[in-house]
Every structure is written in C-alpha cells, then in structure tokens.
Design a protein around this motif. Sequence first.
Motif, PDB file in Angstrom:
ATOM      1  N   UNK A 122      -1.324  -5.760  -3.561  1.00  0.00           N
ATOM      2  CA  UNK A 122      -0.539  -4.528  -3.292  1.00  0.00           C
ATOM      3  C   UNK A 122       0.383  -3.966  -4.246  1.00  0.00           C
ATOM      4  N   UNK A 123       0.043  -2.629  -4.736  1.00  0.00           N
ATOM      5  CA  UNK A 123       1.135  -1.847  -5.799  1.00  0.00           C
ATOM      6  C   UNK A 123       2.071  -1.081  -4.891  1.00  0.00           C
ATOM      7  N   UNK A 124       3.330  -1.251  -5.680  1.00  0.00           N
ATOM      8  CA  UNK A 124       4.427  -0.270  -5.126  1.00  0.00           C
ATOM      9  C   UNK A 124       4.906   0.511  -6.122  1.00  0.00           C
ATOM     10  N   UNK A 125       5.549   1.365  -6.098  1.00  0.00           N
ATOM     11  CA  UNK A 125       6.254   2.206  -7.075  1.00  0.00           C
ATOM     12  C   UNK A 125       7.924   2.357  -6.509  1.00  0.00           C
ATOM     13  N   UNK A 126       8.570   2.983  -7.262  1.00  0.00           N
ATOM     14  CA  UNK A 126       9.985   3.337  -6.693  1.00  0.00           C
ATOM     15  C   UNK A 126       9.968   4.721  -6.499  1.00  0.00           C
ATOM     16  N   UNK A 127      10.760   5.429  -6.000  1.00  0.00           N
ATOM     17  CA  UNK A 127      10.962   6.823  -5.527  1.00  0.00           C
ATOM     18  C   UNK A 127      11.077   8.007  -6.380  1.00  0.00           C
ATOM     19  N   UNK A 128      10.924   7.757  -7.586  1.00  0.00           N
ATOM     20  CA  UNK A 128      10.892   8.686  -8.516  1.00  0.00           C
ATOM     21  C   UNK A 128       9.776   9.378  -8.532  1.00  0.00           C
ATOM     22  N   UNK A 129       9.483  10.824  -8.669  1.00  0.00           N
ATOM     23  CA  UNK A 129       8.375  11.404  -8.785  1.00  0.00           C
ATOM     24  C   UNK A 129       7.960  11.878  -7.228  1.00  0.00           C
ATOM     25  N   UNK A 130       6.963  12.932  -7.232  1.00  0.00           N
ATOM     26  CA  UNK A 130       6.454  13.175  -5.874  1.00  0.00           C
ATOM     27  C   UNK A 130       5.596  11.935  -4.966  1.00  0.00           C
ATOM     28  N   UNK A 160     -10.640 -10.634  -4.324  1.00  0.00           N
ATOM     29  CA  UNK A 160      -9.399  -9.586  -4.450  1.00  0.00           C
ATOM     30  C   UNK A 160      -9.857  -8.371  -3.933  1.00  0.00           C
ATOM     31  N   UNK A 161      -8.809  -7.820  -3.395  1.00  0.00           N
ATOM     32  CA  UNK A 161      -8.809  -6.357  -2.853  1.00  0.00           C
ATOM     33  C   UNK A 161      -7.276  -5.732  -3.347  1.00  0.00           C
ATOM     34  N   UNK A 162      -7.463  -4.386  -4.003  1.00  0.00           N
ATOM     35  CA  UNK A 162      -6.346  -3.844  -4.317  1.00  0.00           C
ATOM     36  C   UNK A 162      -6.103  -2.640  -3.682  1.00  0.00           C
ATOM     37  N   UNK A 163      -4.847  -2.479  -3.139  1.00  0.00           N
ATOM     38  CA  UNK A 163      -4.357  -1.207  -2.480  1.00  0.00           C
ATOM     39  C   UNK A 163      -2.850  -0.889  -3.025  1.00  0.00           C
ATOM     40  N   UNK A 164      -2.657   0.496  -2.832  1.00  0.00           N
ATOM     41  CA  UNK A 164      -1.317   0.992  -3.205  1.00  0.00           C
ATOM     42  C   UNK A 164      -0.732   1.340  -1.965  1.00  0.00           C
ATOM     43  N   UNK A 165       0.734   1.232  -2.004  1.00  0.00           N
ATOM     44  CA  UNK A 165       1.390   1.925  -0.825  1.00  0.00           C
ATOM     45  C   UNK A 165       2.206   2.804  -1.300  1.00  0.00           C
ATOM     46  N   UNK A 166       2.256   3.087  -2.691  1.00  0.00           N
ATOM     47  CA  UNK A 166       3.235   4.188  -3.279  1.00  0.00           C
ATOM     48  C   UNK A 166       4.674   3.618  -3.076  1.00  0.00           C
ATOM     49  N   UNK A 167       5.515   4.741  -2.630  1.00  0.00           N
ATOM     50  CA  UNK A 167       7.031   4.398  -2.243  1.00  0.00           C
ATOM     51  C   UNK A 167       7.143   4.121  -0.844  1.00  0.00           C
TER      52      UNK A 167
END
Length: 191
Positions: A122-130, A160-167
């Motif tokens: 599971x990928x995450x980012x910080x809240x920079x950007x849209x 494996x299963x790859x997903x993204x959750x953004x910020x």
Amino acid sequence: MKKILGAPLLAAALVVTGFSAADAQNQLDRNQIVSSLAGTARTVGRFDPIALEKAAARAAASGGEDATSQLTNTLASLPQLSVQINFDLNSGVIEPDSYYAVGLIADAMHTPSLSGQRFAVIGHTDASGPREFNFKLSQKRARAVAEALITTFNVPVEELIAIGLGEEQLQDPANPRSAVNRRVQIINIGQ
C-alpha cells in the motif's frame, strides 16, 4: 529504528525516527518483519484492498472528508508493517538506498512462515500537491515496490497486490507535508 505500536491490533509499525532514512533502513531486521507479518492474516478477515483503493480514488476526486475517515478507521484497525521507502519528489522510482529494505521484506516473504501468503503493498504520499495527483503517485510507488519484489527478489507475482491511497491516510495528520507520510505499508492478507 524505533518501534511504535499505534493501536491494540497493530502488530508492528517500523517507523523511522531519529535516524536518516538510509541509516534506519539498514537497521531493519528480517526477523522483526517476519514476526510482524506472520500473524496478520488471522486478523485481516474481510479486508478488501481493491475496495479500499476505490474509496481512496473517490475521496481524492471529491475531497470528501468522510471517505478519509473510513479509510483511516479501516487501516488503523489492521496489523501492519509500515516501512519508509524513499522516492524522489513526485517520482515513482525507488531510490537505490531503499533496495536494502525491499530486499529484507522479500527475504521475509520467502521464509516458510510467510511463503504462499498474499500481501497488500500500500503506497501513501504526503499532502503536498493536488489530491488526485497524490493518489496516482501512490499507485506508482506501490507498484514500484511490488515490481521490485517480483523482478529483483523473486517474490511470486500472485502473492502481491499493489494499491495506492494517496494522501488519504496520513501517518502524521498534524504535519501533512512531513516525509513520514511518504511510506509503504505491507499487510498480510492471507492465502
């Protein structure tokens, strides 16, 4: 590296504090990873990573705060391993110093107690950007880690299963642009 237990069901969250990212990654321990992930499949139950990613996509598109709370509540209740994998700003390319950590995760996945299990990356980012940009970036980062596990470290693709959750699930909501929010979680979702 400091181990932080953030919720009663949280088996282990390995979080970088007080070290440079490279130093902390070099202190990852395969046995810690194995013990963190070995018991998680029993408690995941009906966890559906695809539904979770769809909820994150809706939240990113609409900016809805309710969806964010649902995501936070769902993931906070799950045992998990959270590892900081470094990427260049706005990039889905893993920095070379993070391959050691990815290799340790792969090594753990090859042990008898974890072999044959399926894992959500599971990928995450910080809240920079849209928000929508962050959602897509988190997908790229999750896929990059999964691809490295598969192509470089021979983890079977079907595990494996790859997903993204953004910020949508910040590690440090009080500091939404903090680097600690840019991370990858690994959850054992069973067979």
